[in-house]
Design a protein around this motif. Structure first.
Motif, PDB file in Angstrom:
ATOM      1  N   GLU A   9     -12.650 -10.890  10.818  1.00 22.85           N
ATOM      2  CA  GLU A   9     -12.994  -9.846  11.788  1.00 22.85           C
ATOM      3  C   GLU A   9     -14.372 -10.146  12.324  1.00 22.85           C
ATOM      4  OE1 GLU A   9     -12.334  -5.730  10.798  1.00 22.85           O
ATOM      5  OE2 GLU A   9     -10.936  -6.336   9.215  1.00 22.85           O
ATOM      6  N   ARG A  10     -14.521  -9.997  13.634  1.00 28.03           N
ATOM      7  CA  ARG A  10     -15.824 -10.241  14.242  1.00 28.03           C
ATOM      8  C   ARG A  10     -15.887  -9.583  15.603  1.00 28.03           C
ATOM      9  NH1 ARG A  10     -16.557 -16.215  16.409  1.00 28.03           N
ATOM     10  NH2 ARG A  10     -18.312 -15.118  17.219  1.00 28.03           N
ATOM     11  N   GLU A  11     -17.052  -9.632  16.201  1.00 33.58           N
ATOM     12  CA  GLU A  11     -17.231  -9.154  17.564  1.00 33.58           C
ATOM     13  C   GLU A  11     -17.466 -10.355  18.463  1.00 33.58           C
ATOM     14  OE1 GLU A  11     -20.260  -6.210  17.935  1.00 33.58           O
ATOM     15  OE2 GLU A  11     -18.984  -4.672  17.085  1.00 33.58           O
ATOM     16  N   ASP A  12     -17.018 -10.237  19.709  1.00 31.02           N
ATOM     17  CA  ASP A  12     -17.209 -11.319  20.656  1.00 31.02           C
ATOM     18  C   ASP A  12     -17.269 -10.736  22.067  1.00 31.02           C
ATOM     19  OD1 ASP A  12     -17.544 -13.883  21.578  1.00 31.02           O
ATOM     20  OD2 ASP A  12     -15.653 -14.638  20.799  1.00 31.02           O
ATOM     21  N   TRP A  13     -17.791 -11.512  22.973  1.00 35.72           N
ATOM     22  CA  TRP A  13     -17.893 -11.103  24.370  1.00 35.72           C
ATOM     23  C   TRP A  13     -16.639 -11.527  25.121  1.00 35.72           C
ATOM     24  CZ3 TRP A  13     -21.562  -7.947  26.056  1.00 35.72           C
ATOM     25  CH2 TRP A  13     -22.738  -7.846  25.325  1.00 35.72           C
ATOM     26  N   VAL A  14     -16.135 -10.660  25.991  1.00 35.71           N
ATOM     27  CA  VAL A  14     -15.019 -11.006  26.870  1.00 35.71           C
ATOM     28  C   VAL A  14     -15.429 -10.705  28.315  1.00 35.71           C
ATOM     29  CG1 VAL A  14     -13.194 -10.639  25.172  1.00 35.71           C
ATOM     30  CG2 VAL A  14     -13.936  -8.732  26.587  1.00 35.71           C
ATOM     31  N   ALA A  15     -14.937 -11.516  29.209  1.00 34.06           N
ATOM     32  CA  ALA A  15     -15.204 -11.296  30.627  1.00 34.06           C
ATOM     33  C   ALA A  15     -14.243 -10.233  31.145  1.00 34.06           C
ATOM     34  CB  ALA A  15     -15.023 -12.590  31.407  1.00 34.06           C
ATOM     35  N   GLU A  16     -14.744  -9.379  32.008  1.00 36.40           N
ATOM     36  CA  GLU A  16     -13.917  -8.353  32.626  1.00 36.40           C
ATOM     37  C   GLU A  16     -13.978  -8.513  34.132  1.00 36.40           C
ATOM     38  OE1 GLU A  16     -13.926  -4.169  30.781  1.00 36.40           O
ATOM     39  OE2 GLU A  16     -15.991  -4.844  30.795  1.00 36.40           O
ATOM     40  N   GLU A  17     -12.867  -8.266  34.764  1.00 40.48           N
ATOM     41  CA  GLU A  17     -12.887  -8.200  36.209  1.00 40.48           C
ATOM     42  C   GLU A  17     -13.107  -6.765  36.614  1.00 40.48           C
ATOM     43  OE1 GLU A  17      -9.215  -9.933  37.599  1.00 40.48           O
ATOM     44  OE2 GLU A  17     -10.280 -11.788  38.042  1.00 40.48           O
ATOM     45  N   GLY A  18     -13.785  -6.602  37.691  1.00 39.43           N
ATOM     46  CA  GLY A  18     -14.006  -5.288  38.247  1.00 39.43           C
ATOM     47  C   GLY A  18     -13.767  -5.361  39.739  1.00 39.43           C
ATOM     48  N   LEU A  19     -13.992  -4.268  40.402  1.00 38.06           N
ATOM     49  CA  LEU A  19     -13.770  -4.181  41.831  1.00 38.06           C
ATOM     50  C   LEU A  19     -15.093  -3.888  42.514  1.00 38.06           C
ATOM     51  CD1 LEU A  19     -11.384  -4.214  43.842  1.00 38.06           C
ATOM     52  CD2 LEU A  19     -11.309  -1.742  43.618  1.00 38.06           C
ATOM     53  N   VAL A  20     -15.407  -4.667  43.530  1.00 39.03           N
ATOM     54  CA  VAL A  20     -16.571  -4.403  44.358  1.00 39.03           C
ATOM     55  C   VAL A  20     -16.040  -3.877  45.679  1.00 39.03           C
ATOM     56  CG1 VAL A  20     -18.586  -5.376  45.524  1.00 39.03           C
ATOM     57  CG2 VAL A  20     -17.939  -6.211  43.264  1.00 39.03           C
ATOM     58  N   GLU A  21     -16.319  -2.604  45.975  1.00 35.94           N
ATOM     59  CA  GLU A  21     -15.909  -2.003  47.238  1.00 35.94           C
ATOM     60  C   GLU A  21     -17.089  -2.082  48.196  1.00 35.94           C
ATOM     61  OE1 GLU A  21     -12.640   1.231  45.687  1.00 35.94           O
ATOM     62  OE2 GLU A  21     -14.584   1.970  46.306  1.00 35.94           O
TER      63      GLU A  21
END
Length: 120
Positions: A16-28
């Motif tokens: 078990e660990r923590e890690d960074w994930v990339a997220e997509e978002g929306l730029v309006e």
């Protein structure tokens, strides 16, 4: 980017660990209050993305063509990613509002355009 907890199988063991994930978002992006473009992107360095888009689309040729720039994270929308609303006022008028929907820059040769169904 978001930090998440995860379970990973590695070298015959689960950990078990923590890690960074990339997220997509929306730029309006709203241009002079009339033309709205929606860009799917990782919502980091939004100003650079917006200025690059304005240059590549021919709306501006230099930074001084932008009269005002306002950026706001819109919390009421956007799970699991983020929605960033940007209002830009330009020095010269733009053509009629762009009928395109969401611009997915990572899809296809020039970015796939997906029509939107109704208001944002």
């Amino acid at each position: 980017m978001r930090r998440i907890s995860l379970v990973r199988y590695r070298r015959g063991d689960w950990e078990e660990r923590e890690d960074w994930v990339a997220e997509e978002g929306l730029v309006e992006l709203s241009l002079d209050g009339q033309s709205v473009r929606r860009l799917v992107a990782t919502p980091e360095k939004v100003r650079e993305l917006v200025y690059g888009h304005l240059v590549s689309e021919g709306f501006i040729s230099e930074v001084s063509d932008v009269i005002s720039y306002e950026e706001e994270l819109f919390w009421a929308q956007g799970s699991p990613g983020e929605v960033v609303r940007v209002e830009v006022r330009l020095r010269r008028p733009i053509s009629p509002p762009d009928p395109r929907g969401v611009i997915w820059p990572a899809c296809g040769d020039e970015g796939e355009v997906v029509p939107t169904l109704g208001p944002p």
